[in-house]
Design a protein around this motif. Structure first.
Motif, PDB file in Angstrom:
ATOM      1  N   ILE A 214       0.843  -1.203   0.000  1.00  0.00           N
ATOM      2  CA  ILE A 214       0.000   0.000   0.000  1.00  0.00           C
ATOM      3  C   ILE A 214       0.875   1.249   0.000  1.00  0.00           C
ATOM      4  CG2 ILE A 214      -1.670   1.303   1.379  1.00  0.00           C
ATOM      5  CD1 ILE A 214      -2.765  -1.414   2.333  1.00  0.00           C
ATOM      6  N   GLY A 215       2.009   1.177   0.709  1.00  0.00           N
ATOM      7  CA  GLY A 215       2.951   2.294   0.692  1.00  0.00           C
ATOM      8  C   GLY A 215       3.500   2.554  -0.695  1.00  0.00           C
ATOM      9  N   ILE A 216       3.796   1.472  -1.430  1.00  0.00           N
ATOM     10  CA  ILE A 216       4.283   1.610  -2.803  1.00  0.00           C
ATOM     11  C   ILE A 216       3.222   2.273  -3.672  1.00  0.00           C
ATOM     12  CG2 ILE A 216       4.857   0.306  -4.897  1.00  0.00           C
ATOM     13  CD1 ILE A 216       6.396  -1.643  -3.173  1.00  0.00           C
ATOM     14  N   MET A 217       1.962   1.834  -3.541  1.00  0.00           N
ATOM     15  CA  MET A 217       0.880   2.428  -4.336  1.00  0.00           C
ATOM     16  C   MET A 217       0.766   3.922  -4.041  1.00  0.00           C
ATOM     17  SD  MET A 217      -3.222   1.642  -4.274  1.00  0.00           S
ATOM     18  CE  MET A 217      -3.147   0.061  -5.095  1.00  0.00           C
ATOM     19  N   ASN A 218       0.830   4.282  -2.779  1.00  0.00           N
ATOM     20  CA  ASN A 218       0.700   5.674  -2.380  1.00  0.00           C
ATOM     21  C   ASN A 218       1.798   6.536  -3.008  1.00  0.00           C
ATOM     22  OD1 ASN A 218      -0.386   7.864  -0.831  1.00  0.00           O
ATOM     23  ND2 ASN A 218       1.310   7.603   0.593  1.00  0.00           N
ATOM     24  N   ILE A 219       3.036   6.056  -2.903  1.00  0.00           N
ATOM     25  CA  ILE A 219       4.167   6.813  -3.443  1.00  0.00           C
ATOM     26  C   ILE A 219       4.098   6.897  -4.963  1.00  0.00           C
ATOM     27  CG2 ILE A 219       6.673   6.792  -3.740  1.00  0.00           C
ATOM     28  CD1 ILE A 219       5.644   7.818  -1.043  1.00  0.00           C
ATOM     29  N   MET A 220       3.661   5.828  -5.622  1.00  0.00           N
ATOM     30  CA  MET A 220       3.572   5.839  -7.080  1.00  0.00           C
ATOM     31  C   MET A 220       2.476   6.806  -7.541  1.00  0.00           C
ATOM     32  SD  MET A 220       6.028   4.034  -8.021  1.00  0.00           S
ATOM     33  CE  MET A 220       5.678   4.196  -9.757  1.00  0.00           C
ATOM     34  N   LEU A 221       1.387   6.896  -6.777  1.00  0.00           N
ATOM     35  CA  LEU A 221       0.348   7.869  -7.120  1.00  0.00           C
ATOM     36  C   LEU A 221       0.885   9.300  -6.988  1.00  0.00           C
ATOM     37  CD1 LEU A 221      -2.807   6.294  -5.422  1.00  0.00           C
ATOM     38  CD2 LEU A 221      -2.424   6.621  -7.880  1.00  0.00           C
ATOM     39  N   VAL A 222       1.676   9.537  -5.944  1.00  0.00           N
ATOM     40  CA  VAL A 222       2.310  10.845  -5.785  1.00  0.00           C
ATOM     41  C   VAL A 222       3.252  11.121  -6.949  1.00  0.00           C
ATOM     42  CG1 VAL A 222       3.907  12.193  -4.356  1.00  0.00           C
ATOM     43  CG2 VAL A 222       2.108  10.835  -3.276  1.00  0.00           C
ATOM     44  N   SER A 223       3.990  10.084  -7.351  1.00  0.00           N
ATOM     45  CA  SER A 223       4.935  10.236  -8.464  1.00  0.00           C
ATOM     46  C   SER A 223       4.212  10.569  -9.766  1.00  0.00           C
ATOM     47  CB  SER A 223       5.750   8.950  -8.627  1.00  0.00           C
ATOM     48  OG  SER A 223       6.668   9.058  -9.683  1.00  0.00           O
ATOM     49  N   VAL A 224       3.055   9.931  -9.980  1.00  0.00           N
ATOM     50  CA  VAL A 224       2.277  10.208 -11.195  1.00  0.00           C
ATOM     51  C   VAL A 224       1.828  11.666 -11.201  1.00  0.00           C
ATOM     52  CG1 VAL A 224       0.104   9.726 -12.379  1.00  0.00           C
ATOM     53  CG2 VAL A 224       1.514   7.837 -11.536  1.00  0.00           C
ATOM     54  N   THR A 225       1.368  12.123 -10.045  1.00  0.00           N
ATOM     55  CA  THR A 225       0.916  13.518  -9.947  1.00  0.00           C
ATOM     56  C   THR A 225       2.063  14.488 -10.217  1.00  0.00           C
ATOM     57  OG1 THR A 225      -0.759  12.858  -8.331  1.00  0.00           O
ATOM     58  CG2 THR A 225      -0.202  15.196  -8.443  1.00  0.00           C
ATOM     59  N   GLU A 226       3.223  14.211  -9.633  1.00  0.00           N
ATOM     60  CA  GLU A 226       4.377  15.093  -9.799  1.00  0.00           C
ATOM     61  C   GLU A 226       4.884  15.114 -11.243  1.00  0.00           C
ATOM     62  OE1 GLU A 226       7.280  13.654  -7.082  1.00  0.00           O
ATOM     63  OE2 GLU A 226       6.510  14.796  -5.367  1.00  0.00           O
TER      64      GLU A 226
END
Length: 409
Positions: free
Chosen positions: A295-307
């Protein structure tokens, strides 16, 4: 985009955010480390228990009073008559030796030191049947049985408690329930068993225990009969002979035995099943932390997509396909979980090694086992976690409209 190029770009992207990537991997590291450590400890415990049981002998049978059928309310006790019948090689050719036992707790003291121990009344046959040996002194003999001798053999734990040493104790006197007994031997160290420490035990002649310490009714009653088959291949035949002989003596109806026979293999199978279930259960609990890491990986990847929305839009405008964007983000999430999994394997191995050292220093024979299967399982599972939790962010990135992405602030 080929896979190798996707890996290089993923490494560059992760390297650009070292702190964030490290913290994201930490969940996977802890999860994999916990799974590896728990499986190693479970495998080590199983190996230790099964090794201890196997050391007793694979051709050993245990006969207890009381049947498996609860409808038999007053089972006839096992007696010395049953022991003599089983010891007849004409009627029981598959049986090599028979050892009756009386067992209970007793208070043993010497010089102000007092210890509550397991007291076992035995015959000379007990030593070969149970693989007991002495490190000093002599075993209980037939003369001791006939004379109801006040002699005793001490387990090493009892010797340490009462005397503070294990050697030079032959001829010393200890009191058992207030009665003096002469020490004639010290038993070899055996470690823990299914019923606790096997070293916190004393052995006395069967007749002495019967007449003076562990009185039973009727007088010739025994608590357990240990039966040694001729060899491991004769266990089933020996079990059948025991059943027939005691059933005839107790006049049991067919299928209504008032006694129970356990083989060593039954105990090994039971112990293996219990430890296997516990290992799976504990490993499953540890695996929950892997889900948290995912879940932590998903969260960070979503942030990365936004950035990186504008970057994604630029790539699409320059001809990048939806598949290329999807592969790029899946590669990043998979690398995070894979690298975290590899570090977690070393962490789990280190935890197992530390536990093994602590056990060795404390005198416990316990060696955690990190198996190849556990390593492969943890590695594959961590990679799958990365792929699974990376699909949604990767798909979201791949579906961005180029014009909207370029206009994103």
């Amino acid at each position: 985009m080929n896979i190798w190029r996707a890996v290089i770009e993923a490494l560059e992207s992760l390297n650009g955010n070292k702190m964030r990537s490290g913290l994201t991997m930490l969940g996977i590291v802890i999860g994999v480390g916990a799974v590896i450590a728990m499986l190693a400890l479970g495998a080590g415990a199983q190996d230790t228990i099964l090794g201890s049981l196997s050391g007793i002998g694979t051709n050993l049978l245990f006969v207890f009073s009381g049947g498996e059928d609860e409808s038999i309310r007053n089972p006839e006790p096992l007696t010395m008559g049953d022991v003599d019948a089983l010891d007849d090689s004409f009627f029981a050719p598959s049986i090599q030796a028979v050892a009756p036992v009386l067992q209970g707790n007793a208070e043993v003291s010497h010089g102000g030191e007092v210890s509550t121990v397991t007291l076992t009344g035995i015959t000379p046959a007990y030593f070969p049947v149970r693989n007991y040996t002495v490190i000093e002194g002599e075993e209980i003999t037939e003369e001791h049985i006939l004379g109801r001798a006040s002699v005793i053999l001490l387990g090493v734990e009892v010797a340490d408690t009462l005397f503070g040493r294990r050697f030079g104790l032959i001829g010393e006197t200890v009191r058992v329930e207030g009665q003096p007994f002469r020490v004639i031997g010290i038993l070899e160290e055996r470690g823990g068993g299914m019923m606790g420490s096997q070293d916190n035990e004393v052995l006395v002649p069967f007749s002495t225990a019967q007449a003076r310490i562990l009185r039973r009714s009727p007088a010739d009653r025994v608590d357990v009969i240990f039966v040694q088959a001729v060899d491991a291949d004769s266990v089933l035949e020996a079990e059948e002979e025991i059943s027939q002989i005691i059933s005839q003596r107790h006049r049991n109806a067919i299928g209504e035995n008032d006694f129970t026979i356990f083989s060593q293999q039954d105990m090994v199978d039971t112990a293996s099943s219990i430890t296997g279930i516990l290992t799976t259960f504990i490993g499953g609990i540890a695996a929950i932390s892997l889900l948290v890491g995912g879940i932590g990986i998903m969260n960070i990847m979503l942030v990365s997509v936004t950035e990186r929305t504008r970057e994604i839009g630029l790539r699409k405008a320059l001809g990048a396909r939806k598949r290329d964007i999807l592969i790029q983000f899946l590669t990043e999430s998979s690398l995070l979980s894979l690298v975290g999994g590899i570090i977690g394997i070393f962490l789990g191995w280190a935890i197992g090694a530390i536990v093994g050292l602590i056990s060795a220093n404390s005198g416990t024979d316990f060696d955690p086992i990190v198996s190849l299967g556990a390593v492969l399982l943890a590695t594959i599972f961590s990679t799958v976690i990365g792929l699974f939790f990376g699909i949604y962010p990767a798909n979201r990135a791949a579906n961005l409209v180029p014009v909207e992405a370029l206009r994103y602030e």
